[in-house]
Motif scaffolding. Structure first.
Motif, mmCIF file in Angstrom:
data_model
loop_
_atom_site.group_PDB
_atom_site.id
_atom_site.type_symbol
_atom_site.label_atom_id
_atom_site.label_comp_id
_atom_site.label_asym_id
_atom_site.label_seq_id
_atom_site.Cartn_x
_atom_site.Cartn_y
_atom_site.Cartn_z
ATOM 1 N N UNK A 107 -1.324 -5.500 -4.057
ATOM 2 C CA UNK A 107 -0.932 -4.496 -3.088
ATOM 3 C C UNK A 107 0.281 -5.003 -2.315
ATOM 4 N N UNK A 108 1.239 -4.128 -2.058
ATOM 5 C CA UNK A 108 2.414 -4.529 -1.277
ATOM 6 C C UNK A 108 2.723 -3.461 -0.244
ATOM 7 N N UNK A 109 3.641 -3.770 0.647
ATOM 8 C CA UNK A 109 4.042 -2.806 1.660
ATOM 9 C C UNK A 109 4.590 -1.519 1.074
ATOM 10 N N UNK A 110 5.250 -1.607 -0.058
ATOM 11 C CA UNK A 110 5.796 -0.426 -0.730
ATOM 12 C C UNK A 110 4.669 0.531 -1.111
ATOM 13 N N UNK A 134 -10.481 2.106 -1.417
ATOM 14 C CA UNK A 134 -9.611 3.192 -1.874
ATOM 15 C C UNK A 134 -8.366 2.696 -2.602
ATOM 16 N N UNK A 135 -8.234 1.403 -2.787
ATOM 17 C CA UNK A 135 -7.009 0.846 -3.376
ATOM 18 C C UNK A 135 -7.214 0.500 -4.848
ATOM 19 N N UNK A 136 -6.171 0.672 -5.609
ATOM 20 C CA UNK A 136 -6.225 0.323 -7.034
ATOM 21 C C UNK A 136 -6.008 -1.164 -7.267
ATOM 22 N N UNK A 137 -5.287 -1.828 -6.355
ATOM 23 C CA UNK A 137 -4.946 -3.242 -6.523
ATOM 24 C C UNK A 137 -5.435 -4.029 -5.313
ATOM 25 N N UNK A 138 -5.802 -5.304 -5.509
ATOM 26 C CA UNK A 138 -6.187 -6.137 -4.367
ATOM 27 C C UNK A 138 -4.962 -6.571 -3.557
ATOM 28 N N UNK A 139 -5.207 -6.909 -2.307
ATOM 29 C CA UNK A 139 -4.157 -7.394 -1.417
ATOM 30 C C UNK A 139 -4.347 -8.889 -1.206
ATOM 31 N N UNK A 194 6.032 -6.141 3.987
ATOM 32 C CA UNK A 194 4.729 -6.780 3.864
ATOM 33 C C UNK A 194 3.647 -5.888 4.450
ATOM 34 N N UNK A 195 2.419 -6.081 3.997
ATOM 35 C CA UNK A 195 1.280 -5.386 4.597
ATOM 36 C C UNK A 195 0.812 -6.193 5.796
ATOM 37 N N UNK A 196 0.690 -5.505 6.917
ATOM 38 C CA UNK A 196 0.231 -6.144 8.147
ATOM 39 C C UNK A 196 -1.079 -5.488 8.569
#
Length: 140
Positions: free
Chosen positions: A12-15, A52-57, A99-101
């Motif tokens: 998972x990314x900020x994008x 709800x996310x397809x990818x891990x962060x 980035x994810x914050x």
């Protein structure tokens, strides 16, 4: 043309947040092998899988300290906590990155029963309804 189709990551990314803020429920915490971009060596890193996310962060130092401070060192207790996340431009390793914050954490009743303090705790029905709404929006 959508550039994200050609610039993909398993993380998972900020994008991926599409310039929105999200309240995401932690499903589980996993340990993933990741290649260190500075020295090329493989390292084990914590990652959070949101419902709800397809990818891990991947958990960076800042987000890790926040999660430990709010939920404790034992990652088995993190499932069910709701994280408020957003994308933020940061300077890291000499370059600007999106980035994810994690800006806040709401402790679930399950976590609160483990002795952790709770703020505004949603009911299970509220958590389920929120998860369904987020999943229907297909955020990432």
């Amino acid at each position: 043309m959508d550039a994200t189709r050609y610039i993909q990551s398993p993380w998972q990314s900020g994008v991926d947040l599409d310039s929105k803020e999200w309240d995401l429920t932690i499903e589980r915490v996993i340990v993933e092998p990741v290649r260190n971009s500075r020295n090329g060596k493989e390292e084990s890193r914590l990652a959070v899988q949101f419902k709800a996310a397809r990818k891990p962060m991947l958990i960076n130092l800042t987000n890790g300290k926040l999660l430990i401070g709010m939920l404790g060192k034992e990652t088995n207790n993190w499932a069910g906590a709701v994280c408020h996340v957003r994308a933020d431009a940061i300077r890291s390793f000499g370059k600007d990155q999106l980035s994810i914050v994690i800006t806040g954490v709401t402790v679930s009743k399950r976590n609160a029963s483990s002795g952790l303090q709770s703020g505004s705790v949603p009911t299970p029905a509220e958590n389920q309804a929120a998860d369904q709404a987020i999943a229907a929006a297909e955020p990432f």
